[in-house]
Design a protein around this motif. Structure first.
Motif, PDB file in Angstrom:
ATOM      1  N   MET A 193       7.273 -24.260 -39.430  1.00  0.00           N
ATOM      2  CA  MET A 193       7.353 -23.965 -37.988  1.00  0.00           C
ATOM      3  C   MET A 193       8.565 -24.647 -37.371  1.00  0.00           C
ATOM      4  N   ALA A 194       8.720 -25.944 -37.650  1.00  0.00           N
ATOM      5  CA  ALA A 194       9.824 -26.696 -37.061  1.00  0.00           C
ATOM      6  C   ALA A 194      11.160 -26.193 -37.562  1.00  0.00           C
ATOM      7  N   VAL A 195      11.226 -25.856 -38.883  1.00  0.00           N
ATOM      8  CA  VAL A 195      12.483 -25.385 -39.457  1.00  0.00           C
ATOM      9  C   VAL A 195      12.915 -24.087 -38.786  1.00  0.00           C
ATOM     10  N   GLY A 196      11.962 -23.160 -38.599  1.00  0.00           N
ATOM     11  CA  GLY A 196      12.273 -21.898 -37.937  1.00  0.00           C
ATOM     12  C   GLY A 196      12.698 -22.103 -36.503  1.00  0.00           C
ATOM     13  N   PHE A 197      12.046 -23.039 -35.846  1.00  0.00           N
ATOM     14  CA  PHE A 197      12.362 -23.309 -34.439  1.00  0.00           C
ATOM     15  C   PHE A 197      13.777 -23.854 -34.295  1.00  0.00           C
ATOM     16  N   LEU A 198      14.184 -24.700 -35.230  1.00  0.00           N
ATOM     17  CA  LEU A 198      15.517 -25.292 -35.179  1.00  0.00           C
ATOM     18  C   LEU A 198      16.614 -24.253 -35.391  1.00  0.00           C
ATOM     19  N   GLY A 199      16.237 -23.079 -35.911  1.00  0.00           N
ATOM     20  CA  GLY A 199      17.228 -22.048 -36.182  1.00  0.00           C
ATOM     21  C   GLY A 199      17.572 -21.190 -34.988  1.00  0.00           C
ATOM     22  N   HIS A 200      16.923 -21.397 -33.863  1.00  0.00           N
ATOM     23  CA  HIS A 200      17.211 -20.584 -32.678  1.00  0.00           C
ATOM     24  C   HIS A 200      18.629 -20.829 -32.175  1.00  0.00           C
ATOM     25  N   GLU A 201      19.228 -19.764 -31.656  1.00  0.00           N
ATOM     26  CA  GLU A 201      20.565 -19.852 -31.097  1.00  0.00           C
ATOM     27  C   GLU A 201      20.516 -19.826 -29.572  1.00  0.00           C
ATOM     28  N   VAL A 202      21.601 -20.267 -28.952  1.00  0.00           N
ATOM     29  CA  VAL A 202      21.671 -20.290 -27.490  1.00  0.00           C
ATOM     30  C   VAL A 202      21.472 -18.893 -26.909  1.00  0.00           C
ATOM     31  N   SER A 203      21.935 -17.872 -27.625  1.00  0.00           N
ATOM     32  CA  SER A 203      21.796 -16.497 -27.142  1.00  0.00           C
ATOM     33  C   SER A 203      20.337 -16.120 -26.900  1.00  0.00           C
ATOM     34  N   ASP A 204      19.409 -16.769 -27.631  1.00  0.00           N
ATOM     35  CA  ASP A 204      17.984 -16.491 -27.441  1.00  0.00           C
ATOM     36  C   ASP A 204      17.517 -16.904 -26.049  1.00  0.00           C
ATOM     37  N   LEU A 205      18.208 -17.860 -25.455  1.00  0.00           N
ATOM     38  CA  LEU A 205      17.841 -18.337 -24.129  1.00  0.00           C
ATOM     39  C   LEU A 205      18.515 -17.532 -23.023  1.00  0.00           C
ATOM     40  N   CYS A 206      19.432 -16.647 -23.411  1.00  0.00           N
ATOM     41  CA  CYS A 206      20.204 -15.877 -22.426  1.00  0.00           C
ATOM     42  C   CYS A 206      19.539 -14.566 -22.040  1.00  0.00           C
ATOM     43  N   LEU A 207      18.486 -14.180 -22.759  1.00  0.00           N
ATOM     44  CA  LEU A 207      17.841 -12.901 -22.504  1.00  0.00           C
ATOM     45  C   LEU A 207      17.328 -12.835 -21.066  1.00  0.00           C
ATOM     46  N   GLY A 208      17.763 -11.821 -20.353  1.00  0.00           N
ATOM     47  CA  GLY A 208      17.310 -11.631 -18.987  1.00  0.00           C
ATOM     48  C   GLY A 208      18.027 -12.476 -17.942  1.00  0.00           C
ATOM     49  N   LYS A 209      18.972 -13.306 -18.368  1.00  0.00           N
ATOM     50  CA  LYS A 209      19.692 -14.152 -17.411  1.00  0.00           C
ATOM     51  C   LYS A 209      20.727 -13.310 -16.659  1.00  0.00           C
ATOM     52  N   PRO A 210      20.848 -13.506 -15.358  1.00  0.00           N
ATOM     53  CA  PRO A 210      21.847 -12.753 -14.597  1.00  0.00           C
ATOM     54  C   PRO A 210      23.252 -13.267 -14.863  1.00  0.00           C
ATOM     55  N   ALA A 211      24.242 -12.408 -14.642  1.00  0.00           N
ATOM     56  CA  ALA A 211      25.638 -12.818 -14.793  1.00  0.00           C
ATOM     57  C   ALA A 211      26.008 -13.793 -13.688  1.00  0.00           C
ATOM     58  N   LEU A 212      26.816 -14.788 -14.048  1.00  0.00           N
ATOM     59  CA  LEU A 212      27.245 -15.798 -13.089  1.00  0.00           C
ATOM     60  C   LEU A 212      28.116 -15.201 -11.995  1.00  0.00           C
ATOM     61  N   ARG A 213      27.852 -15.585 -10.762  1.00  0.00           N
ATOM     62  CA  ARG A 213      28.764 -15.279  -9.664  1.00  0.00           C
ATOM     63  C   ARG A 213      29.674 -16.490  -9.487  1.00  0.00           C
ATOM     64  N   SER A 214      30.900 -16.224  -9.121  1.00  0.00           N
ATOM     65  CA  SER A 214      31.871 -17.310  -9.186  1.00  0.00           C
ATOM     66  C   SER A 214      32.699 -17.448  -7.919  1.00  0.00           C
ATOM     67  N   LEU A 215      33.353 -18.593  -7.841  1.00  0.00           N
ATOM     68  CA  LEU A 215      34.357 -18.882  -6.822  1.00  0.00           C
ATOM     69  C   LEU A 215      35.624 -19.342  -7.540  1.00  0.00           C
ATOM     70  N   PRO A 216      36.789 -18.905  -7.073  1.00  0.00           N
ATOM     71  CA  PRO A 216      38.035 -19.429  -7.652  1.00  0.00           C
ATOM     72  C   PRO A 216      38.262 -20.859  -7.185  1.00  0.00           C
ATOM     73  N   LEU A 217      38.933 -21.629  -7.993  1.00  0.00           N
ATOM     74  CA  LEU A 217      39.196 -23.027  -7.675  1.00  0.00           C
ATOM     75  C   LEU A 217      39.992 -23.171  -6.380  1.00  0.00           C
TER      76      LEU A 217
END
Length: 388
Positions: free
Chosen positions: A1-25
């Protein structure tokens, strides 16, 4: 279980996240205030772009900005009497010298453990490229550089991952760190006793530096009585849902009165009158003009959160967003736990109320310390390291 969990990538946390809105410096404070009110976000990403490349603009996220930063900047002694000119200042003045470490670019294939390590090093937001929903023709139009609110940079859209996202993801696989999760926060040694606190009757402006520091470290400023008992808090999360006129209240009221001013029921009329009177007494006409120019009812149409609920509309008319009041408690009411509380109980409490910390008190309400997501992630990371 732990080994499989450690294999997750950051992209797995991006599902459903909205695109960033930005301001120029190069944006001004006035631009930032307008963009925050239009976007419905409590913070916006700040980007630095190099237009010298022939093919496309090279962009980098160098920080983030919220209403907390703007309010604290307005409350500086040197800015109280020049509000109008302050709003024309570049937002780069509000970014900490180390703001580049607050946000960090990572690749989608980066591991979950790498993400946790980056956050333990100080990163609040991990900027991750995501699959763009913008058409190719639109990309060509935007390739020369971002406009206000743009979501496209370097030919990509981005989202960002927060400590809350990581902790929520971990909770979905709690069995992977079950032995640690059931232990008390006292036994785990994650109660930070070095808290930011201010007495109830002390002037609120005395807490400006503490508020700025708490925003940087994603904590809060405690309001305590003479016995050291926790009464409430001045939270960056609370201030981020307010508008710029709260700077006038912060410059004139006590810490206790400021809590009442920002409560979800809205500032009492007597406190509004008190703020204006004290601004006149201190000859802070520019700040007084700010309150007159943007009356407390003006943020109803531009608030970051809208609702048909009568209570929340009342909140909006008093100059603050309803997003934080969704907790259905006073905005200044601090969330607390006890030293014997388990890690998982505190973790769930923080996630349920969308905050990065929980205050720790004794049975007599004496403030003991604070538990943060950073502390929780450190313990969980050590547990994973022991499994490697």
């Amino acid at each position: 279980m732990a080994v499989g969990f450690l294999g997750h990538e950051v992209s797995d946390l991006c599902l459903g996240k909205p695109a960033l809105r930005s301001l120029p410096l190069t944006a001004t404070l006035s631009d930032a205030v307008s963009a925050l009110k239009r976007s419905g976000e409590t913070s916006l990403s700040v980007w630095s772009c190099d237009h010298s490349y022939e093919c496309e603009c090279q962009c980098e996220c160098v920080g983030k900005i919220s209403m907390v930063d703007i309010i604290c900047f307005l409350c500086r002694d040197e800015n109280l009497n020049r509000v109008s000119s302050v709003f024309q200042s570049p937002i780069s003045l509000l970014l900490d010298k180390d703001s580049s470490s607050v946000v960090r670019h990572v690749e989608p294939h980066s591991s979950l453990l790498e993400a946790i390590d980056f956050m333990l090093e100080g990163a609040q937001n991990l900027v991750v490229p995501i699959e763009s929903r913008i058409s190719k023709s639109s990309k060509k139009t935007l390739a020369k550089g971002p406009s206000f609110g743009s979501t496209l940079h370097n030919g990509h859209e981005y989202c960002w991952i927060t400590q809350e996202d990581v902790v929520r993801f971990l909770l979905n696989s709690i069995s992977a760190f079950a032995p640690v999760a059931s232990l008390s926060i006292e036994l785990l040694g994650i109660i930070d006793t070095d808290t930011l606190a201010i007495p109830y009757y002390q002037p609120a402006y005395a807490a400006i530096e503490a508020i700025a520091l708490s925003s940087k470290h994603q904590t809060s400023v405690a309001i305590v009585d003479e016995q050291g008992c926790l009464i409430g808090e001045i939270s960056p999360y609370m201030l981020a849902c307010c508008d710029e006129t709260v700077a006038a209240a912060m410059a004139t009221l006590s810490a206790g009165d400021l809590m009442a001013y920002m409560d979800y029921v809205g500032p009492p009329d007597e406190l509004v009158h008190l703020v204006k009177t004290r601004l006149q007494e201190k000859n802070l006409k520019p700040m007084l003009n700010l309150m007159e120019e943007f009356p407390l009812s003006s943020s109803l149409s531009s608030s970051s959160c809208s609702s048909s609920d009568d209570e929340e509309i009342s909140v909006l008319r008093r100059g603050m967003s309803a997003s934080y009041s969704a907790r259905r408690v006073r905005k200044s009411e601090a969330l607390v736990c006890h030293p014997k509380s388990s890690l998982v109980a505190v973790l769930i409490q923080a996630l349920a109320h969308r905050v990065n910390y929980i205050w720790v008190i004794e049975d007599d309400c004496t403030l003991t310390g604070i538990v943060t997501y950073s502390g929780m992630l450190k313990v969980i990371r050590e547990h994973f390291r022991s499994l490697a």
